[in-house]
Design a protein around this motif. Structure first.
Motif, PDB file in Angstrom:
ATOM      1  N   VAL A  12      -8.230   0.575 -11.654  1.00 53.88           N
ATOM      2  CA  VAL A  12      -9.201   0.985 -10.660  1.00 53.88           C
ATOM      3  C   VAL A  12      -8.731   0.750  -9.250  1.00 53.88           C
ATOM      4  CG1 VAL A  12     -11.223   0.721 -12.084  1.00 53.88           C
ATOM      5  CG2 VAL A  12     -10.276  -1.258 -10.974  1.00 53.88           C
ATOM      6  N   THR A  13      -7.538   0.200  -9.031  1.00 50.08           N
ATOM      7  CA  THR A  13      -7.190  -0.201  -7.681  1.00 50.08           C
ATOM      8  C   THR A  13      -5.906   0.329  -7.118  1.00 50.08           C
ATOM      9  OG1 THR A  13      -6.307  -2.220  -8.639  1.00 50.08           O
ATOM     10  CG2 THR A  13      -8.493  -2.312  -7.739  1.00 50.08           C
ATOM     11  N   ALA A  14      -4.885   0.651  -7.866  1.00 47.16           N
ATOM     12  CA  ALA A  14      -3.609   0.886  -7.200  1.00 47.16           C
ATOM     13  C   ALA A  14      -2.770   1.951  -7.842  1.00 47.16           C
ATOM     14  CB  ALA A  14      -2.806  -0.407  -7.167  1.00 47.16           C
ATOM     15  N   CYS A  15      -1.798   2.440  -7.065  1.00 44.05           N
ATOM     16  CA  CYS A  15      -0.678   3.179  -7.607  1.00 44.05           C
ATOM     17  C   CYS A  15       0.495   2.890  -6.710  1.00 44.05           C
ATOM     18  CB  CYS A  15      -0.952   4.678  -7.673  1.00 44.05           C
ATOM     19  SG  CYS A  15      -1.025   5.462  -6.069  1.00 44.05           S
ATOM     20  N   SER A  16       1.685   2.923  -7.248  1.00 43.95           N
ATOM     21  CA  SER A  16       2.863   2.639  -6.468  1.00 43.95           C
ATOM     22  C   SER A  16       3.786   3.828  -6.499  1.00 43.95           C
ATOM     23  CB  SER A  16       3.595   1.406  -7.021  1.00 43.95           C
ATOM     24  OG  SER A  16       2.783   0.264  -6.904  1.00 43.95           O
ATOM     25  N   ALA A  17       4.568   3.979  -5.441  1.00 38.16           N
ATOM     26  CA  ALA A  17       5.509   5.076  -5.350  1.00 38.16           C
ATOM     27  C   ALA A  17       6.639   4.666  -4.437  1.00 38.16           C
ATOM     28  CB  ALA A  17       4.823   6.329  -4.798  1.00 38.16           C
ATOM     29  N   ALA A  18       7.719   5.435  -4.451  1.00 34.41           N
ATOM     30  CA  ALA A  18       8.856   5.124  -3.613  1.00 34.41           C
ATOM     31  C   ALA A  18       8.476   5.214  -2.147  1.00 34.41           C
ATOM     32  CB  ALA A  18       9.999   6.082  -3.913  1.00 34.41           C
ATOM     33  N   GLN A  19       9.169   4.406  -1.335  1.00 32.82           N
ATOM     34  CA  GLN A  19       8.932   4.454   0.096  1.00 32.82           C
ATOM     35  C   GLN A  19       9.325   5.827   0.622  1.00 32.82           C
ATOM     36  OE1 GLN A  19      10.615   1.129   2.008  1.00 32.82           O
ATOM     37  NE2 GLN A  19       9.847   1.620   4.033  1.00 32.82           N
ATOM     38  N   PRO A  20       8.508   6.425   1.510  1.00 36.28           N
ATOM     39  CA  PRO A  20       8.782   7.774   1.952  1.00 36.28           C
ATOM     40  C   PRO A  20      10.049   7.863   2.777  1.00 36.28           C
ATOM     41  CG  PRO A  20       7.043   6.784   3.264  1.00 36.28           C
ATOM     42  CD  PRO A  20       7.322   5.853   2.130  1.00 36.28           C
ATOM     43  N   GLN A  21      10.672   9.013   2.739  1.00 38.59           N
ATOM     44  CA  GLN A  21      11.842   9.231   3.555  1.00 38.59           C
ATOM     45  C   GLN A  21      11.455   9.101   5.019  1.00 38.59           C
ATOM     46  OE1 GLN A  21      13.538  12.983   2.539  1.00 38.59           O
ATOM     47  NE2 GLN A  21      14.216  12.303   0.518  1.00 38.59           N
ATOM     48  N   GLY A  22      12.338   8.496   5.792  1.00 38.26           N
ATOM     49  CA  GLY A  22      12.056   8.338   7.212  1.00 38.26           C
ATOM     50  C   GLY A  22      11.451   7.001   7.553  1.00 38.26           C
ATOM     51  N   GLY A 100     -14.390  10.192 -14.954  1.00 41.05           N
ATOM     52  CA  GLY A 100     -13.789   9.207 -15.844  1.00 41.05           C
ATOM     53  C   GLY A 100     -12.357   8.874 -15.530  1.00 41.05           C
ATOM     54  N   GLY A 101     -11.881   9.173 -14.329  1.00 42.09           N
ATOM     55  CA  GLY A 101     -10.503   8.887 -13.973  1.00 42.09           C
ATOM     56  C   GLY A 101     -10.210   7.405 -13.885  1.00 42.09           C
ATOM     57  N   ASN A 102      -8.927   7.093 -13.828  1.00 33.92           N
ATOM     58  CA  ASN A 102      -8.463   5.720 -13.833  1.00 33.92           C
ATOM     59  C   ASN A 102      -9.052   4.883 -12.706  1.00 33.92           C
ATOM     60  OD1 ASN A 102      -6.790   3.846 -15.141  1.00 33.92           O
ATOM     61  ND2 ASN A 102      -5.198   4.083 -13.618  1.00 33.92           N
ATOM     62  N   GLU A 103      -9.234   5.469 -11.536  1.00 34.33           N
ATOM     63  CA  GLU A 103      -9.756   4.754 -10.383  1.00 34.33           C
ATOM     64  C   GLU A 103     -11.107   5.305  -9.951  1.00 34.33           C
ATOM     65  OE1 GLU A 103      -6.896   4.190  -7.251  1.00 34.33           O
ATOM     66  OE2 GLU A 103      -5.225   4.283  -8.657  1.00 34.33           O
ATOM     67  N   GLN A 104     -11.794   5.975 -10.863  1.00 37.45           N
ATOM     68  CA  GLN A 104     -13.077   6.594 -10.573  1.00 37.45           C
ATOM     69  C   GLN A 104     -14.174   5.962 -11.418  1.00 37.45           C
ATOM     70  OE1 GLN A 104     -11.829  10.653 -11.530  1.00 37.45           O
ATOM     71  NE2 GLN A 104     -11.809  11.165  -9.360  1.00 37.45           N
ATOM     72  N   PHE A 154      -7.977  13.449  -3.686  1.00 33.86           N
ATOM     73  CA  PHE A 154      -7.269  13.057  -4.895  1.00 33.86           C
ATOM     74  C   PHE A 154      -8.175  12.134  -5.711  1.00 33.86           C
ATOM     75  CE2 PHE A 154      -4.055  13.802  -1.623  1.00 33.86           C
ATOM     76  CZ  PHE A 154      -3.205  14.703  -2.262  1.00 33.86           C
ATOM     77  N   ALA A 155      -7.745  11.804  -6.919  1.00 29.83           N
ATOM     78  CA  ALA A 155      -8.585  11.016  -7.819  1.00 29.83           C
ATOM     79  C   ALA A 155      -8.446   9.509  -7.620  1.00 29.83           C
ATOM     80  CB  ALA A 155      -8.257  11.365  -9.274  1.00 29.83           C
ATOM     81  N   ASN A 156      -7.471   9.087  -6.811  1.00 29.40           N
ATOM     82  CA  ASN A 156      -7.249   7.648  -6.663  1.00 29.40           C
ATOM     83  C   ASN A 156      -7.604   7.182  -5.258  1.00 29.40           C
ATOM     84  OD1 ASN A 156      -5.079   9.053  -5.547  1.00 29.40           O
ATOM     85  ND2 ASN A 156      -3.542   7.593  -6.240  1.00 29.40           N
ATOM     86  N   HIS A 157      -7.553   5.878  -5.066  1.00 29.93           N
ATOM     87  CA  HIS A 157      -7.841   5.222  -3.782  1.00 29.93           C
ATOM     88  C   HIS A 157      -9.257   5.533  -3.296  1.00 29.93           C
ATOM     89  CE1 HIS A 157      -3.216   5.339  -2.801  1.00 29.93           C
ATOM     90  NE2 HIS A 157      -3.496   4.843  -3.990  1.00 29.93           N
ATOM     91  N   ASN A 158     -10.226   5.243  -4.134  1.00 33.73           N
ATOM     92  CA  ASN A 158     -11.618   5.508  -3.788  1.00 33.73           C
ATOM     93  C   ASN A 158     -12.329   4.318  -3.144  1.00 33.73           C
ATOM     94  OD1 ASN A 158     -12.065   8.280  -4.941  1.00 33.73           O
ATOM     95  ND2 ASN A 158     -11.333   7.236  -6.780  1.00 33.73           N
ATOM     96  N   GLY A 159     -11.658   3.167  -3.059  1.00 34.51           N
ATOM     97  CA  GLY A 159     -12.375   1.990  -2.563  1.00 34.51           C
ATOM     98  C   GLY A 159     -13.549   1.702  -3.486  1.00 34.51           C
ATOM     99  N   GLY A 160     -14.752   1.549  -2.921  1.00 35.05           N
ATOM    100  CA  GLY A 160     -15.934   1.391  -3.755  1.00 35.05           C
ATOM    101  C   GLY A 160     -16.787   0.186  -3.449  1.00 35.05           C
ATOM    102  N   GLN A 161     -16.270  -0.772  -2.677  1.00 37.33           N
ATOM    103  CA  GLN A 161     -17.052  -1.967  -2.403  1.00 37.33           C
ATOM    104  C   GLN A 161     -18.240  -1.662  -1.494  1.00 37.33           C
ATOM    105  OE1 GLN A 161     -17.179  -4.809  -3.634  1.00 37.33           O
ATOM    106  NE2 GLN A 161     -17.618  -6.426  -2.170  1.00 37.33           N
ATOM    107  N   LEU A 162     -19.381  -2.238  -1.834  1.00 36.53           N
ATOM    108  CA  LEU A 162     -20.584  -2.218  -0.999  1.00 36.53           C
ATOM    109  C   LEU A 162     -21.019  -3.655  -0.762  1.00 36.53           C
ATOM    110  CD1 LEU A 162     -22.788   0.487  -2.791  1.00 36.53           C
ATOM    111  CD2 LEU A 162     -21.360   0.816  -0.766  1.00 36.53           C
ATOM    112  N   ALA A 163     -21.446  -3.958   0.466  1.00 34.40           N
ATOM    113  CA  ALA A 163     -21.995  -5.283   0.750  1.00 34.40           C
ATOM    114  C   ALA A 163     -22.818  -5.222   2.024  1.00 34.40           C
ATOM    115  CB  ALA A 163     -20.882  -6.318   0.903  1.00 34.40           C
ATOM    116  N   PHE A 164     -23.932  -5.924   2.007  1.00 34.68           N
ATOM    117  CA  PHE A 164     -24.693  -6.101   3.236  1.00 34.68           C
ATOM    118  C   PHE A 164     -24.126  -7.301   3.969  1.00 34.68           C
ATOM    119  CE2 PHE A 164     -27.585  -3.264   1.133  1.00 34.68           C
ATOM    120  CZ  PHE A 164     -28.147  -2.548   2.183  1.00 34.68           C
TER     121      PHE A 164
END
Length: 382
Positions: A12-22, A100-104, A154-164
């Motif tokens: 529900v929280t992450a994905c990793s990938a190679a550092q972008p060119q540049g 029903g996605g991995n981070e959804q 996209f289907a990932n990086h949705n955050g989701g935390q709520l707090a007063f």
């Protein structure tokens, strides 16, 4: 203040990938985060103790935790769409509506300080984020109302935390929209709600009101709801119940996980650097306006780490040695660490929870840990 570097990188929280060119290290110099404070008479005392994790409920993929004013029950959101109590009651069932996605799915829950309103953060079948309100009398949730919807690219990086927060306003975490490396540049774009923490008054208007003192109110090209920006996937954040400090766990890309910090009394507007920076290092070319350094970073290169899970500063009474220490952990590696807020580099490992998905705090300041595998644990002295 020096960074507390803990060298110990989904779900529900992450994905990793190679550092972008540049990308061009070394890091751009940022603004050091203010030193976290402990209230007078509450100095943290690092202890040599360990913690015990006592299972109090077994649910289905628990991911978020809340308590309600005047109510001793504990409320837990299941990623599959149900809000349940730890004694088994179902309060709201969105299982036929969530994606029903991995981070959804159902990702966050909060109660209005009055206890009369309930808020859920969830993604629908199209992947759109919803913040939805119900009237709640402790028995039945009625009067469903949409407060906020945000389309997700996209289907990932949705955050989701709520707090007063201590100010009575609702804070909402949104990730950068997903895709490796923030391809749409949302983290630094003040014209989008993605990659931000928002601050709104959900009862002040239809569908909500923006507080007049939000930092970007009246700024051309900026969304006034924004409270903080430059975040990749702020899966969990929490307020210190005694002084109002805000601790944010921002899930990293491919090198660093980080904890960000906002002191009580901040006027908002902090820029935590993403996507120009990851942790305190440069991630890609570009400019981040006055980026604030994280206060804790740890490496994704060792120990099976993958996703930081931010917890709370312990303010309970059952575990005296833990008072004034901030708890956080990692989803994949499962470790939980405690760091004295006035000396974060003196952190130490205090326990382990398999598939740690979230922490919770009850009315008395006692803490809980949730496992995506199903268990809800009360954190006790060993």
């Amino acid at each position: 203040m020096r960074l507390a570097v803990v060298v110990l990188a989904v779900v529900v929280t992450a994905c990793s990938a190679a550092q972008p060119q540049g990308a061009t290290p070394p890091a751009e110099v940022g603004t050091a985060a203010p030193r976290p404070s402990t209230p007078a008479g509450r100095t943290a005392t690092p202890g040599a103790g360990k913690l015990t994790f006592t299972e109090i409920a077994a649910l289905e993929r628990p991911v978020a935790f809340a308590v309600r004013a005047g109510d001793r029950r504990l409320y837990v959101a299941e990623q599959g769409g149900k809000l349940r109590t730890t004694d088994g009651d179902t309060v709201v069932d969105l299982s036929g509506e969530v994606s029903g996605g991995n981070e959804q799915g159902l990702l966050g829950v909060a109660f209005h300080p009055s206890g009369r309103r309930l808020y859920l953060d969830w993604t629908d079948r199209a992947g759109t984020t919803h913040v939805t309100e119900w009237a709640y009398d402790g028995k039945k949730a009625t009067g469903r109302r949409e407060v906020l919807t945000v389309e997700q690219p996209f289907a990932n990086h949705n955050g989701g935390q709520l707090a007063f927060g201590p100010d009575g306003h609702l804070y909402i975490a949104l990730g950068d929209g997903g895709g490796a490396g923030d391809p749409e540049g949302n983290g630094q774009d003040l014209g989008t709600l993605l990659g931000k923490i928002l601050r709104i008054d959900p009862r002040g208007g239809r569908p909500y009101a923006v507080p007049d003192d939000n930092p970007f109110v009246g700024k051309e090209g900026a969304r006034p709801e924004i409270w903080a920006y430059g975040l990749r996937n702020p899966w969990r954040f929490g307020f210190d119940r005694e002084n109002g400090d805000l601790w944010i766990g921002d899930v990293g890309q491919n090198r660093w996980e980080e904890i960000d910090y906002q002191p009580a009394g901040s006027e908002g507007g902090e820029n935590y650097g993403w996507d120009v920076r990851e942790g305190a290092e440069r991630f890609r070319r570009g400019r981040a306006e006055e980026p604030v350094d994280p206060v804790i970073v740890y490496s994704l290169d060792e120990g099976g780490n993958c996703s930081v899970i931010a917890g709370f500063v312990y303010r309970g009474t059952k575990i005296p040695w833990l008072r004034g220490q901030f708890l956080y952990g990692d989803f994949c590696a499962g470790w939980i660490r405690a760091a004295p807020v006035d000396d974060l580099e003196r952190d130490r490992r205090v326990g382990e929870v398999e598939q740690l998905s979230s922490f919770g705090e009850d009315h008395d300041g006692e803490l809980y840990a949730l496992s995506l595998s199903g268990s809800v644990y009360r954190i006790d002295p060993a």
